[in-house]
Design an enzyme around this catalytic site. Sequence first.
Site, PDB file in Angstrom:
ATOM      1  CG  HIS A   1      11.313 -10.284  -7.762  1.00 49.90           C
ATOM      2  ND1 HIS A   1      10.071 -10.121  -8.650  1.00 49.90           N
ATOM      3  CD2 HIS A   1      11.234  -9.963  -6.487  1.00 49.90           C
ATOM      4  CE1 HIS A   1       9.274 -10.036  -7.820  1.00 49.90           C
ATOM      5  NE2 HIS A   1       9.667  -9.686  -6.343  1.00 49.90           N
TER       6      HIS A   1
ATOM      7  CD  GLU B   1       6.690 -13.204  -5.090  1.00 48.91           C
ATOM      8  OE1 GLU B   1       7.635 -12.914  -6.111  1.00 48.91           O
ATOM      9  OE2 GLU B   1       5.965 -12.340  -4.725  1.00 48.91           O
TER      10      GLU B   1
ATOM     11  CG  ASN C   1      12.136 -14.199  -6.925  1.00 51.22           C
ATOM     12  OD1 ASN C   1      12.397 -13.947  -7.917  1.00 51.22           O
ATOM     13  ND2 ASN C   1      11.185 -13.856  -6.190  1.00 51.22           N
TER      14      ASN C   1
ATOM     15  N   GLY D   1       1.688  -9.479   4.996  1.00 51.05           N
ATOM     16  CA  GLY D   1       0.238  -9.211   4.304  1.00 51.05           C
ATOM     17  C   GLY D   1      -0.943  -9.763   5.235  1.00 51.05           C
ATOM     18  N   GLY D   2      -0.708 -10.151   6.220  1.00 54.65           N
ATOM     19  CA  GLY D   2      -1.574 -10.704   7.219  1.00 54.65           C
ATOM     20  C   GLY D   2      -1.386 -10.464   8.643  1.00 54.65           C
TER      21      GLY D   2
ATOM     22  CB  VAL E   1       0.412 -14.751  11.465  1.00 51.30           C
ATOM     23  CG1 VAL E   1       1.461 -15.797  11.938  1.00 51.30           C
ATOM     24  CG2 VAL E   1      -0.928 -15.444  11.559  1.00 51.30           C
TER      25      VAL E   1
ATOM     26  NE  ARG F   1      -2.995  -4.203  -4.796  1.00 48.27           N
ATOM     27  CZ  ARG F   1      -1.995  -4.858  -4.775  1.00 48.27           C
ATOM     28  NH1 ARG F   1      -1.590  -6.105  -5.029  1.00 48.27           N
ATOM     29  NH2 ARG F   1      -0.937  -4.234  -3.743  1.00 48.27           N
TER      30      ARG F   1
END
Length: 337
Positions: free
Chosen positions: A41, A110, A113, A178-179, A181, A284
């Site tokens: 980051h 993100e 950053n 995260g998914g 694709v 989480r």
Amino acid sequence: MAQELKLGYKASAEQFGPRELVELAVLAEQHGMDSVAVSDHFQPWRHNGGHAPFSLAWMTAVGERTERVQIGTSVMTPTFRYNPAVIAQAFATMGCLYPGRIMLGVGSGEALNEIATGFQGEWPEFKERFARLRESVRLMRELWLGDRVDFEGEYFTTRGASIYDVPEGGIPVYIAAGGPVVARYAGRAGDGFICTSGKGMELYTEKLLPAVAEGAAKAERDVADIDKMIEIKISYDTDPEAALENTRFWAPLSLTPEQKHSIEDPIEMEAAADALPIEQVAKRWIVASDPDDAVEQVKAYVDAGLNHLVFHAPGHDQRRFLELFERDLAPRLRALG
């Protein structure tokens, strides 16, 4: 051939300064961890008490102080504030210095950053961020062949570019998803796949891992050759109150994906996170004070097919966590493999 079970340590660059973070990685190796992974980051998720040391300088320092652990990013975005050709050079150099120990974990980025470091215009939608990621990986791999590379992409260009010091075979690239694709892309093109825990087991068993397998099949690859890494968010302490309260610093993880990807300022990120109740923050995390309970919750991820478990502990006393992990959790976890 199925991947072996590996236990790793997440070096939290958002929480600790560079010297402390290096010492923690050295301790992680001494306490038996197989890998250390660091976040990358430019700004932390917290303004007060946050840190953001440069991942590549940290990796080199850790490489000099350790002998066997795999060292890598989890994750870096090689597409906005970085030129992927320069990232390819940096990782090739580390690969020469620490043969067989360096990996590059990449993600799509993100706003926190990238906008601070000069990205202009509207923050791109997922489609563009993903296209940039694919193109950057393609370029880096061409450069790791050691040839002169003329690359004309939609986002990146090189002219007669060569990296003169490259380890044999290049650098393994791990794709964070995260998914489904991006998980399919990880199966198609990644040496490894990275995900994070605490999002409901059906995400892993019904979406992510099947997508990795689908991508591998389409590329005529053996999915068993792909290292399947998960960052496991675990707050383990023999004191139950400490185990719960230790999660507080990492409240930003409990913000929505939209918030995490679009918030530009760590002060704003911190304010949004601190408005969350501790119960929501803790959701989480695996919060446990009994080792058998902790391992039982981790076992679900192993049973799902994830083999490289990188443990992210939220508390400020990381030395205590590493000692407790080696004593209470590691023997039980090794028995799963």
